[in-house]
Design a protein around this motif. Sequence first.
Motif, PDB file in Angstrom:
ATOM      1  N   MET A  30       0.812  -1.267   0.077  1.00 30.50           N
ATOM      2  CA  MET A  30       0.022  -0.009   0.192  1.00 30.50           C
ATOM      3  C   MET A  30       0.927   1.240  -0.100  1.00 30.50           C
ATOM      4  O   MET A  30       0.460   2.275  -0.746  1.00 30.50           O
ATOM      5  N   VAL A  31       2.034   1.327   0.721  1.00 35.59           N
ATOM      6  CA  VAL A  31       2.868   2.339   0.743  1.00 35.59           C
ATOM      7  C   VAL A  31       3.637   2.615  -0.672  1.00 35.59           C
ATOM      8  O   VAL A  31       3.343   3.680  -1.045  1.00 35.59           O
ATOM      9  N   SER A  32       3.937   1.499  -1.130  1.00 37.29           N
ATOM     10  CA  SER A  32       4.484   1.615  -2.693  1.00 37.29           C
ATOM     11  C   SER A  32       3.696   1.879  -3.578  1.00 37.29           C
ATOM     12  O   SER A  32       3.894   2.800  -4.530  1.00 37.29           O
ATOM     13  N   LEU A  33       2.249   1.671  -3.502  1.00 43.23           N
ATOM     14  CA  LEU A  33       1.124   2.017  -4.339  1.00 43.23           C
ATOM     15  C   LEU A  33       1.008   3.561  -4.147  1.00 43.23           C
ATOM     16  O   LEU A  33       0.711   4.189  -5.339  1.00 43.23           O
ATOM     17  N   ASN A  34       0.929   4.066  -2.950  1.00 43.54           N
ATOM     18  CA  ASN A  34       0.743   5.570  -2.675  1.00 43.54           C
ATOM     19  C   ASN A  34       1.744   6.241  -3.156  1.00 43.54           C
ATOM     20  O   ASN A  34       1.652   7.414  -3.671  1.00 43.54           O
ATOM     21  N   ILE A  35       3.072   5.876  -2.980  1.00 40.73           N
ATOM     22  CA  ILE A  35       4.251   6.662  -3.644  1.00 40.73           C
ATOM     23  C   ILE A  35       4.189   6.690  -5.261  1.00 40.73           C
ATOM     24  O   ILE A  35       4.302   7.564  -5.705  1.00 40.73           O
ATOM     25  N   ALA A  36       3.855   5.370  -5.865  1.00 47.58           N
ATOM     26  CA  ALA A  36       3.530   5.412  -7.293  1.00 47.58           C
ATOM     27  C   ALA A  36       2.450   6.437  -7.882  1.00 47.58           C
ATOM     28  O   ALA A  36       2.570   7.104  -8.638  1.00 47.58           O
ATOM     29  N   THR A  37       1.339   6.425  -7.052  1.00 44.12           N
ATOM     30  CA  THR A  37       0.280   7.154  -7.268  1.00 44.12           C
ATOM     31  C   THR A  37       0.586   8.583  -7.293  1.00 44.12           C
ATOM     32  O   THR A  37       0.130   9.584  -8.057  1.00 44.12           O
ATOM     33  N   ASN A  38       1.304   8.899  -6.101  1.00 43.22           N
ATOM     34  CA  ASN A  38       1.685  10.392  -5.780  1.00 43.22           C
ATOM     35  C   ASN A  38       2.623  10.920  -7.166  1.00 43.22           C
ATOM     36  O   ASN A  38       2.608  12.021  -7.732  1.00 43.22           O
ATOM     37  N   SER A  39       3.549  10.076  -7.514  1.00 47.97           N
ATOM     38  CA  SER A  39       4.507  10.335  -8.452  1.00 47.97           C
ATOM     39  C   SER A  39       3.833  10.669  -9.841  1.00 47.97           C
ATOM     40  O   SER A  39       3.897  11.577 -10.619  1.00 47.97           O
ATOM     41  N   GLN A  40       2.989   9.726 -10.012  1.00 44.13           N
ATOM     42  CA  GLN A  40       2.058   9.779 -11.371  1.00 44.13           C
ATOM     43  C   GLN A  40       1.173  11.115 -11.487  1.00 44.13           C
ATOM     44  O   GLN A  40       1.103  11.695 -12.419  1.00 44.13           O
ATOM     45  N   ALA A  41       0.674  11.350 -10.270  1.00 45.41           N
ATOM     46  CA  ALA A  41      -0.301  12.399 -10.202  1.00 45.41           C
ATOM     47  C   ALA A  41       0.662  13.802 -10.422  1.00 45.41           C
ATOM     48  O   ALA A  41       0.180  14.829 -11.201  1.00 45.41           O
ATOM     49  N   GLN A  42       1.933  13.758  -9.719  1.00 42.74           N
ATOM     50  CA  GLN A  42       2.619  14.880  -9.878  1.00 42.74           C
ATOM     51  C   GLN A  42       2.988  15.228 -11.250  1.00 42.74           C
ATOM     52  O   GLN A  42       2.978  16.404 -11.779  1.00 42.74           O
ATOM     53  N   GLN A  43       3.556  14.060 -11.881  1.00 45.86           N
ATOM     54  CA  GLN A  43       3.729  14.199 -13.214  1.00 45.86           C
ATOM     55  C   GLN A  43       2.714  14.625 -14.260  1.00 45.86           C
ATOM     56  O   GLN A  43       2.990  15.418 -15.155  1.00 45.86           O
ATOM     57  N   LEU A  44       1.639  14.025 -14.028  1.00 51.64           N
ATOM     58  CA  LEU A  44       0.356  14.424 -14.664  1.00 51.64           C
ATOM     59  C   LEU A  44       0.108  15.992 -14.543  1.00 51.64           C
ATOM     60  O   LEU A  44      -0.109  16.888 -15.552  1.00 51.64           O
ATOM     61  N   MET A  45       0.115  16.309 -13.420  1.00 49.17           N
ATOM     62  CA  MET A  45      -0.173  17.915 -13.204  1.00 49.17           C
ATOM     63  C   MET A  45       0.863  18.798 -13.594  1.00 49.17           C
ATOM     64  O   MET A  45       0.586  20.010 -14.265  1.00 49.17           O
ATOM     65  N   MET A  46       2.252  18.358 -13.582  1.00 44.87           N
ATOM     66  CA  MET A  46       3.460  19.008 -14.298  1.00 44.87           C
ATOM     67  C   MET A  46       2.976  19.143 -15.969  1.00 44.87           C
ATOM     68  O   MET A  46       3.298  20.251 -16.396  1.00 44.87           O
ATOM     69  N   GLN A  47       2.542  18.110 -16.428  1.00 47.41           N
ATOM     70  CA  GLN A  47       2.446  18.024 -17.746  1.00 47.41           C
ATOM     71  C   GLN A  47       1.317  18.967 -18.362  1.00 47.41           C
ATOM     72  O   GLN A  47       1.329  19.696 -19.363  1.00 47.41           O
ATOM     73  N   ASN A  48       0.360  19.206 -17.585  1.00 46.12           N
ATOM     74  CA  ASN A  48      -0.770  20.071 -18.116  1.00 46.12           C
ATOM     75  C   ASN A  48      -0.357  21.446 -17.837  1.00 46.12           C
ATOM     76  O   ASN A  48      -0.814  22.131 -18.406  1.00 46.12           O
ATOM     77  N   SER A  49       0.507  21.581 -16.734  1.00 44.48           N
ATOM     78  CA  SER A  49       0.912  22.971 -16.497  1.00 44.48           C
ATOM     79  C   SER A  49       1.889  23.476 -17.455  1.00 44.48           C
ATOM     80  O   SER A  49       1.803  24.365 -18.298  1.00 44.48           O
ATOM     81  N   ASP A  50       2.610  22.378 -18.114  1.00 42.70           N
ATOM     82  CA  ASP A  50       3.529  22.683 -19.492  1.00 42.70           C
ATOM     83  C   ASP A  50       2.548  22.962 -20.543  1.00 42.70           C
ATOM     84  O   ASP A  50       2.855  23.725 -21.438  1.00 42.70           O
ATOM     85  N   ALA A  51       1.549  22.063 -20.788  1.00 41.54           N
ATOM     86  CA  ALA A  51       0.663  22.161 -21.811  1.00 41.54           C
ATOM     87  C   ALA A  51       0.165  23.667 -21.945  1.00 41.54           C
ATOM     88  O   ALA A  51       0.057  24.333 -23.043  1.00 41.54           O
ATOM     89  N   ALA A  52      -0.151  24.382 -20.985  1.00 41.38           N
ATOM     90  CA  ALA A  52      -0.781  25.684 -20.807  1.00 41.38           C
ATOM     91  C   ALA A  52       0.269  26.499 -21.026  1.00 41.38           C
ATOM     92  O   ALA A  52       0.136  27.445 -21.904  1.00 41.38           O
ATOM     93  N   THR A  53       1.652  26.399 -20.842  1.00 34.94           N
ATOM     94  CA  THR A  53       2.788  27.415 -21.011  1.00 34.94           C
ATOM     95  C   THR A  53       3.057  27.036 -22.615  1.00 34.94           C
ATOM     96  O   THR A  53       3.364  28.087 -23.087  1.00 34.94           O
ATOM     97  N   PHE A  54       3.060  25.973 -23.088  1.00 33.54           N
ATOM     98  CA  PHE A  54       3.194  25.838 -24.564  1.00 33.54           C
ATOM     99  C   PHE A  54       2.362  26.395 -25.226  1.00 33.54           C
ATOM    100  O   PHE A  54       2.763  27.187 -26.333  1.00 33.54           O
ATOM    101  N   ASN A  55       1.090  26.379 -24.977  1.00 34.28           N
ATOM    102  CA  ASN A  55      -0.067  27.288 -25.694  1.00 34.28           C
ATOM    103  C   ASN A  55       0.059  28.693 -25.768  1.00 34.28           C
ATOM    104  O   ASN A  55       0.048  29.703 -26.803  1.00 34.28           O
ATOM    105  N   ILE A  56       0.766  29.250 -24.589  1.00 34.10           N
ATOM    106  CA  ILE A  56       0.959  30.772 -24.513  1.00 34.10           C
ATOM    107  C   ILE A  56       2.266  30.929 -25.223  1.00 34.10           C
ATOM    108  O   ILE A  56       2.254  32.371 -26.103  1.00 34.10           O
ATOM    109  N   GLU A  57       3.469  30.380 -25.593  1.00 32.31           N
ATOM    110  CA  GLU A  57       4.536  30.386 -26.043  1.00 32.31           C
ATOM    111  C   GLU A  57       4.235  30.012 -27.442  1.00 32.31           C
ATOM    112  O   GLU A  57       5.042  30.385 -28.666  1.00 32.31           O
ATOM    113  N   ASP A  58       3.099  29.752 -28.096  1.00 26.17           N
ATOM    114  CA  ASP A  58       2.642  29.135 -29.502  1.00 26.17           C
ATOM    115  C   ASP A  58       2.749  30.498 -30.118  1.00 26.17           C
ATOM    116  O   ASP A  58       1.983  31.487 -29.921  1.00 26.17           O
ATOM    117  N   THR A  59       3.562  30.721 -31.433  1.00 23.80           N
ATOM    118  CA  THR A  59       3.479  31.579 -32.169  1.00 23.80           C
ATOM    119  C   THR A  59       2.060  32.041 -32.807  1.00 23.80           C
ATOM    120  O   THR A  59       1.629  33.378 -32.732  1.00 23.80           O
TER     121      THR A  59
END
Length: 231
Positions: free
Chosen positions: A23-52
Motif C-alpha cells: 500500500m505504501v509503494s502504491l501510494n508513492i507510485a500514485t503520488n509520483s504519477q499524479a505529480q507528473q500528470l499535473m506538471m504535464q498539464n501546466s506545461d501544456a498551458a505554457t506551450f499554448n502561451i508560447e505558441d506563435t
Amino acid sequence: MIVVLFILLAITIIGTLAIRQSMVSLNIATNSQAQQLMMQNSDAATFNIEDTSNLVRSLARDGMFGFIKGAENKGKELVFCFRGSRAQFFTLSQASMIYLNNSDTIVNSDLGVNGFCRTGANTANFFTSERRAVITQVSVSFTNSTSSMPFQDSIRGTDEELSKIEKTERVVVNTTSLMPALTSVDTDEIDDCLDSHISNSSTNGVANCLAGLNVPYATHVTEYNLGQAFL
C-alpha cells in the motif's frame, strides 16, 4: 497445536506487513504519477502561451496580454481556466480579473467570475482534457512599473526609439494544476483558493492556500520580456 498457532501468527504478521508495504509503494507510485500528470498539464498551458499563432492574438486589445497591458491594469492578474473542451486557448469572455485594491482587499468581480476554475459539481467542463482528472488555472500579469528598476526589462544595447520597437515589459504567468479527485477537502474551500487569492502573492497566494488544505497541486511560474516592432 501450539507450534501450528505460532506458525499461523507468523504468517499473519508477515502477510500484514507485506500488504502494508504494498500500500505504501502504491501510494508513492500514485503520488509520483499524479505529480507528473499535473506538471504535464501546466506545461501544456505554457506551450499554448508560447505558441506563435496564439502570441499574435494575445497581443491584441482583447487578448491575454493586450487587455492588461495598459497602465490602469498593471499589477492586476488576468485569470482563466485552461479548458480542453474549448476551441480557443483564451477568450476574454471567459476570463476574470483579480487584484488588491488600495485597502488591501481582494477584488475579483471586475470581469465577472467566469474565468476561475471550479472543482464542484457543475455542468461546465473545467478540466484540461476528457480524462477529467486535472484542472489548470492560468494567471497573467504585467510587472507594476513602480516596483521595477529603471530599464531592467529593456534589451541590453538597444535603443527602443532608434530600433523602432515598443518598450519591453515583463509579464509573469502562473499555471497552477490540481487533481480534485485525490483530496477529500470540500470543493468550496478549493474554489475559494482559486477565486479569492492572488497567484503572485508569496504569503497568501493560490499555492499557499492549496498547500494549507493539503490539496495536490503543481505550479509553474514563467516570466517573459515582451516587446513589439511598430514599423
